[in-house]
Design an enzyme around this catalytic site. Sequence first.
Site, PDB file in Angstrom:
ATOM      1  CB  SER A  22       2.608  -1.976   0.162  1.00 33.90           C
ATOM      2  OG  SER A  22       1.811  -0.914  -0.279  1.00 33.90           O
ATOM      3  N   PRO A  23       2.877  -2.374  -3.103  1.00 24.79           N
ATOM      4  CG  PRO A  23       1.525  -1.112  -4.515  1.00 24.79           C
ATOM      5  CD  PRO A  23       1.488  -1.988  -3.315  1.00 24.79           C
ATOM      6  CB  CYS A  25       9.053   2.310  -7.519  1.00 30.61           C
ATOM      7  SG  CYS A  25       7.563   2.734  -8.399  1.00 30.61           S
ATOM      8  CD  GLN A  99       0.451   0.518  -7.680  1.00 30.32           C
ATOM      9  OE1 GLN A  99       1.652   0.804  -7.744  1.00 30.32           O
ATOM     10  NE2 GLN A  99      -0.342   0.977  -6.728  1.00 30.32           N
ATOM     11  CE1 TYR A 183       3.867   9.063  -9.800  1.00 29.99           C
ATOM     12  CE2 TYR A 183       2.881   7.629  -8.152  1.00 29.99           C
ATOM     13  CZ  TYR A 183       3.974   8.345  -8.630  1.00 29.99           C
ATOM     14  OH  TYR A 183       5.151   8.357  -7.935  1.00 29.99           O
ATOM     15  NE  ARG A 231      -1.757   1.499  -2.603  1.00 28.76           N
ATOM     16  CZ  ARG A 231      -0.645   1.287  -1.904  1.00 28.76           C
ATOM     17  NH1 ARG A 231       0.457   1.956  -2.167  1.00 28.76           N
ATOM     18  NH2 ARG A 231      -0.610   0.365  -0.951  1.00 28.76           N
ATOM     19  CG  LEU A 302       4.220   5.322   9.149  1.00 32.67           C
ATOM     20  CD1 LEU A 302       4.093   6.722   9.713  1.00 32.67           C
ATOM     21  CD2 LEU A 302       5.573   4.724   9.535  1.00 32.67           C
ATOM     22  NE  ARG A 325       7.764   3.701   4.852  1.00 32.26           N
ATOM     23  CZ  ARG A 325       7.316   4.866   5.309  1.00 32.26           C
ATOM     24  NH1 ARG A 325       8.150   5.882   5.452  1.00 32.26           N
ATOM     25  NH2 ARG A 325       6.051   5.014   5.626  1.00 32.26           N
TER      26      ARG A 325
HETATM   27  C1  LIG Z   1      10.625   2.170  -1.882  1.00 34.18           C
HETATM   28  C2  LIG Z   1       9.161   2.473  -2.008  1.00 34.18           C
HETATM   29  C3  LIG Z   1       8.550   2.428  -3.258  1.00 34.18           C
HETATM   30  C4  LIG Z   1       7.169   2.654  -3.390  1.00 34.18           C
HETATM   31  N1  LIG Z   1       6.552   2.488  -4.605  1.00 34.18           N
HETATM   32  C5  LIG Z   1       5.206   2.502  -4.687  1.00 34.18           C
HETATM   33  C6  LIG Z   1       4.531   2.094  -5.862  1.00 34.18           C
HETATM   34  O1  LIG Z   1       5.132   1.647  -6.837  1.00 34.18           O
HETATM   35  N2  LIG Z   1       3.176   2.165  -5.882  1.00 34.18           N
HETATM   36  C7  LIG Z   1       2.449   2.595  -4.799  1.00 34.18           C
HETATM   37  O2  LIG Z   1       1.220   2.652  -4.861  1.00 34.18           O
HETATM   38  N3  LIG Z   1       3.070   2.952  -3.661  1.00 34.18           N
HETATM   39  C8  LIG Z   1       4.406   2.893  -3.574  1.00 34.18           C
HETATM   40  N4  LIG Z   1       5.027   3.170  -2.379  1.00 34.18           N
HETATM   41  C9  LIG Z   1       4.186   3.450  -1.204  1.00 34.18           C
HETATM   42  C10 LIG Z   1       3.956   2.167  -0.411  1.00 34.18           C
HETATM   43  O3  LIG Z   1       3.283   1.188  -1.171  1.00 34.18           O
HETATM   44  C11 LIG Z   1       3.163   2.453   0.877  1.00 34.18           C
HETATM   45  O4  LIG Z   1       1.874   2.899   0.519  1.00 34.18           O
HETATM   46  C12 LIG Z   1       3.849   3.495   1.765  1.00 34.18           C
HETATM   47  O5  LIG Z   1       5.254   3.271   1.819  1.00 34.18           O
HETATM   48  C13 LIG Z   1       3.298   3.455   3.194  1.00 34.18           C
HETATM   49  O6  LIG Z   1       3.463   2.176   3.751  1.00 34.18           O
HETATM   50  P1  LIG Z   1       4.666   1.824   4.809  1.00 34.18           P
HETATM   51  O7  LIG Z   1       4.529   2.801   5.949  1.00 34.18           O
HETATM   52  O8  LIG Z   1       4.363   0.398   5.218  1.00 34.18           O
HETATM   53  O9  LIG Z   1       5.955   1.977   4.109  1.00 34.18           O
HETATM   54  C14 LIG Z   1       6.406   2.991  -2.243  1.00 34.18           C
HETATM   55  C15 LIG Z   1       7.037   3.087  -0.999  1.00 34.18           C
HETATM   56  C16 LIG Z   1       8.383   2.813  -0.870  1.00 34.18           C
HETATM   57  C17 LIG Z   1       9.025   2.877   0.510  1.00 34.18           C
END
Ligand SMILES: Cc1cc2nc3c(=O)[nH]c(=O)nc-3n(C[C@H](O)[C@H](O)[C@H](O)COP(=O)(O)O)c2cc1C
Length: 358
Positions: A22-23, A25, A99, A183, A231, A302, A325
């Site tokens: 997943s994207p 930052c 993205q 955004y 997205r 999650l 994560r």
């Molecule tokens: C460090 C970090 C940076 C993130 N940056 C972006 C981003 O650039 N674009 C986006 O759509 N979501 C971003 N997210 C959200 C994740 O892509 C994801 O949707 C969210 O963390 C839930 O998934 P997870 O439970 O597997 O972490 C970010 C999440 C984390 C933890």
Amino acid sequence: MSALFEPLTLRGLTLKNRLVVSPMCQYSAQDGFANDWHLVHLGSRAVGGASLLIQEATAVSPEGRITPEDLGIWKDEHIDFQLRINQFIEAQGSVPGVQLAHAGRKASTYTSWLGQGHGAVPEAEGGWPVVAPSAIKFSDDYPLPVALDAAGIKKVIADFRSATERSLAAGFKVIEIHAAHGYLLHEFLSPLSNQRTDTYGGSFENRIRLLLEVVAAVRQALPPDFPLFVRISATDWTEGGWTADESVQLSSWLRERGVDLVDCSTGGNVADAKIPVGPGYQVEFAERIRREAGIATGAVGLITTPAEAEEIVASGQADLVLLAREELRDPYFPLRAAHELGADVTWPVQYERAKPRK
Ligand SMILES: Cc1cc2nc3c(=O)[nH]c(=O)nc-3n(C[C@H](O)[C@H](O)[C@H](O)COP(=O)(O)O)c2cc1C
């Protein structure tokens, strides 16, 4: 047979499995340029066996960055290093995606670990004036945006188009338009942040207009066999905000306009929304949009075990599973998942001696 390790074809592209990074930052760029951090971060996850890596929110213009440290693709000079990263990813049998993003009223904020919390960066410290559909702050410590005028809206669309052309030159094979998490494009969708009285505000058709115009501009710049994702935040989790019903209607229109997959996240546009966070809490939106709008979806949020990811794909709730994560904790999650699910996948030859035998 593992459904998670079945390939998926979208237009001219075949992904080797359903696990996607997943994207995320990294807030580690200068002037939008990628560097060794991005190469190693994305490169390790390609080595780890994900089929597709969607690079973090990458700004289509300098004012579209969340922080001064965001990646960008607003000038040709950004292309070279991106190409280097993408060639490495492809050499591992993974697919590089990007993205494309504009942060709207959530732009010009501090990178959290640089010590200033999430507040607005003053112009004296490298901040910039921010734009939005309406002059409404995200929250007290965020900048007050200026409402975009007609010329500003045209520029946003043109910036997404130019960023698309540069993304092609940089070797990306999937483009995801970021219309989630509060955004700019999400701000237009939601009545809570969009109180315009022109053709970009008010009715559902008006609020989705900018996103549809961006999709049209991006799609036009892409070859016919090139997959396009969007997205969205499928709900604002707030009374009076963007709803799941609207997400279904929007997704069906996106499908008719050449979008191949809707990546289903939620939230981010309301600072104090009450979100029922728990394992797989957003999967229901991917499932509903897939069923009711007839478009491929990605599930995210999650999802942390191979069994959960397998169940989502096997039961037809989503076509792709995006991990954020968990991929930071374990870049080799896909290789581990394949072993746990009994799928025989190719390991990098350099690591072959570590591959578990039955
Ligand atoms: C460090 C970090 C940076 C993130 N940056 C972006 C981003 O650039 N674009 C986006 O759509 N979501 C971003 N997210 C959200 C994740 O892509 C994801 O949707 C969210 O963390 C839930 O998934 P997870 O439970 O597997 O972490 C970010 C999440 C984390 C933890």
